[in-house]
Scaffold this active site. Structure first.
Site, PDB file in Angstrom:
ATOM      1  N   LYS A 186      -9.207   3.065   9.536  1.00 36.30           N
ATOM      2  CA  LYS A 186      -8.165   2.132   9.666  1.00 36.30           C
ATOM      3  C   LYS A 186      -8.197   1.601  10.923  1.00 36.30           C
ATOM      4  O   LYS A 186      -7.242   0.689  11.207  1.00 36.30           O
ATOM      5  CB  LYS A 186      -6.886   2.431   8.933  1.00 36.30           C
ATOM      6  CG  LYS A 186      -7.003   2.724   7.367  1.00 36.30           C
ATOM      7  CD  LYS A 186      -6.030   3.150   6.833  1.00 36.30           C
ATOM      8  CE  LYS A 186      -4.711   2.293   6.825  1.00 36.30           C
ATOM      9  NZ  LYS A 186      -5.187   0.958   5.842  1.00 36.30           N
ATOM     10  N   TYR A 214       0.365 -10.206   6.166  1.00 40.70           N
ATOM     11  CA  TYR A 214      -0.045  -9.185   5.090  1.00 40.70           C
ATOM     12  C   TYR A 214       1.055  -8.918   4.059  1.00 40.70           C
ATOM     13  O   TYR A 214       0.818  -9.157   2.865  1.00 40.70           O
ATOM     14  CB  TYR A 214      -0.156  -7.823   5.846  1.00 40.70           C
ATOM     15  CG  TYR A 214      -0.252  -6.621   4.886  1.00 40.70           C
ATOM     16  CD1 TYR A 214      -1.130  -6.339   3.787  1.00 40.70           C
ATOM     17  CD2 TYR A 214       0.775  -5.583   5.060  1.00 40.70           C
ATOM     18  CE1 TYR A 214      -1.079  -5.286   3.027  1.00 40.70           C
ATOM     19  CE2 TYR A 214       0.988  -4.661   4.331  1.00 40.70           C
ATOM     20  CZ  TYR A 214       0.148  -4.311   3.442  1.00 40.70           C
ATOM     21  OH  TYR A 214       0.318  -3.476   2.527  1.00 40.70           O
ATOM     22  N   SER A 252       4.133  -3.486  -1.120  1.00 34.60           N
ATOM     23  CA  SER A 252       4.360  -2.902   0.248  1.00 34.60           C
ATOM     24  C   SER A 252       5.681  -3.313   0.775  1.00 34.60           C
ATOM     25  O   SER A 252       6.326  -4.247   0.297  1.00 34.60           O
ATOM     26  CB  SER A 252       3.331  -3.447   1.136  1.00 34.60           C
ATOM     27  OG  SER A 252       3.758  -3.256   2.545  1.00 34.60           O
TER      28      SER A 252
END
Length: 326
Positions: free
Chosen positions: A182, A144, A115
């Protein structure tokens, strides 16, 4: 055979769609279906088998597992607001490591989702050519991003047997069909679509930095169709192993994104700006833009959809359509 983890999720289900459209259904799809309606992301799709993640290790150890020649690992806790460190470590790091080790032992190509959140708060140098010591200097802003960063470090540093071809893909701001489950992690276009489609005011965060105007916070927005093309390019195992940015290389503002959505819906932009919650301000990225030189040098030469083109496809073919699923 291809294993796709996170197969009922956003990027995973679009990968399954692309594979089907290429004539392939020799897919082992793996995911939790939960109770959030994500099963509909796979409702049009064909695959060889559908597994829960806790079943996967047994399948990998069986004769069926030996037939897998590529693992596309898109499954993870992707919420930037996640706070359960033990759960994130288990799912985003340890589970990825298990798949890495299996691919190394069985000669399978391994593609995993990293990411742009690994870069932290930067205004330039989103550089995927960093060596281990360069990577160690990155400071992700949330759990994350840190979990993805930890696995990137493991992959680059690993002295254990590695998969014959492995690729960590740093996805930038992905948007597109099948992200509906989501919740707060949906793209801005998806979250604001009910108001945008009716021409009602859409709310964006004000800027709390003097060098960015309200709505001028920028991201490298990339349509999920383009992301999947890049993943499948690396799944062929022809490029040099390593970490690669997957973004367009062109940062655009949130105001640009939302204005494009209004125009695709046949309305003039109607944006209101609200204060960003205090708990987000210290962890908010104001700018992301992928360096794409390494991606291009790996033989990926397809053009990316322009922001306005991608938003028009998303709004007209999905968000405003009777059947919004791909």
């Amino acid at each position: 055979m291809i294993l796709v983890t996170g197969a009922a999720g956003f990027i995973g289900s679009n990968l399954v769609a692309d594979l089907n459209e290429a004539g392939r259904d020799d897919i082992i799809a793996c995911d939790w279906l939960s109770d959030d309606g994500r099963w509909e992301n796979l409702s049009k799709r064909s695959f060889h088998d559908l597994l829960l993640p806790e079943q996967l290790e047994g399948v990998l150890a069986s004769a069926k597992g030996k037939r897998i020649d590529a693992v596309l690992h898109m499954g993870a806790i992707s919420a930037t607001t996640a706070t359960d460190g033990n759960l994130v470590l288990k799912r985003n790091y340890q589970y990825t490591k298990m798949l890495w080790e299996w691919c190394a032992a069985n000669g399978a190509t391994f593609v995993y989702a990293s990411s742009a959140a690994t870069y932290g708060d930067r205004t330039d140098h989103f550089d995927d050519r960093l060596d281990y010591e360069g990577l160690r200097q990155l400071r992700p802003l949330n759990l994350y991003g840190w979990s993805k960063h930890m696995f990137d470090l493991f992959a680059v540093k690993s002295t254990d047997p590695a998969p014959p071809h492995w690729y960590g893909l740093k996805f930038f701001n992905v948007f597109g069909p099948n992200e509906y489950h989501k919740e707060s992690m949906r793209s801005v276009v998806c979250k604001l679509a009910p108001d945008i489609l009716l021409g009602k005011p859409a709310k964006l965060f004000k800027s709390h930095r003097p060098d960015f105007s309200d709505g001028g916070q920028t991201r490298d927005f990339i349509f999920v169709y383009d992301v999947c093309k890049a993943v499948l390019h690396f799944a062929r195992g022809e490029a040099e192993s390593g970490i690669y940015n997957v973004g367009t290389g062109q940062a655009r503002s949130f105001a640009d994104l939302v204005s494009a959505a209004y125009r695709a819906a046949g309305h003039e932009p109607n944006i209101e700006y609200i204060d960003m919650p205090m708990e987000l301000r210290s962890r908010y990225q104001y700018f992301t833009e992928a360096s794409t030189d390494k991606l291009r040098s790996a033989g990926y030469n397809l053009p990316f959809l322009k922001l306005e083109e991608a938003v028009e496809i998303y709004v007209k073919q999905h968000l405003a359509a009777e059947d919004r699923y791909r």
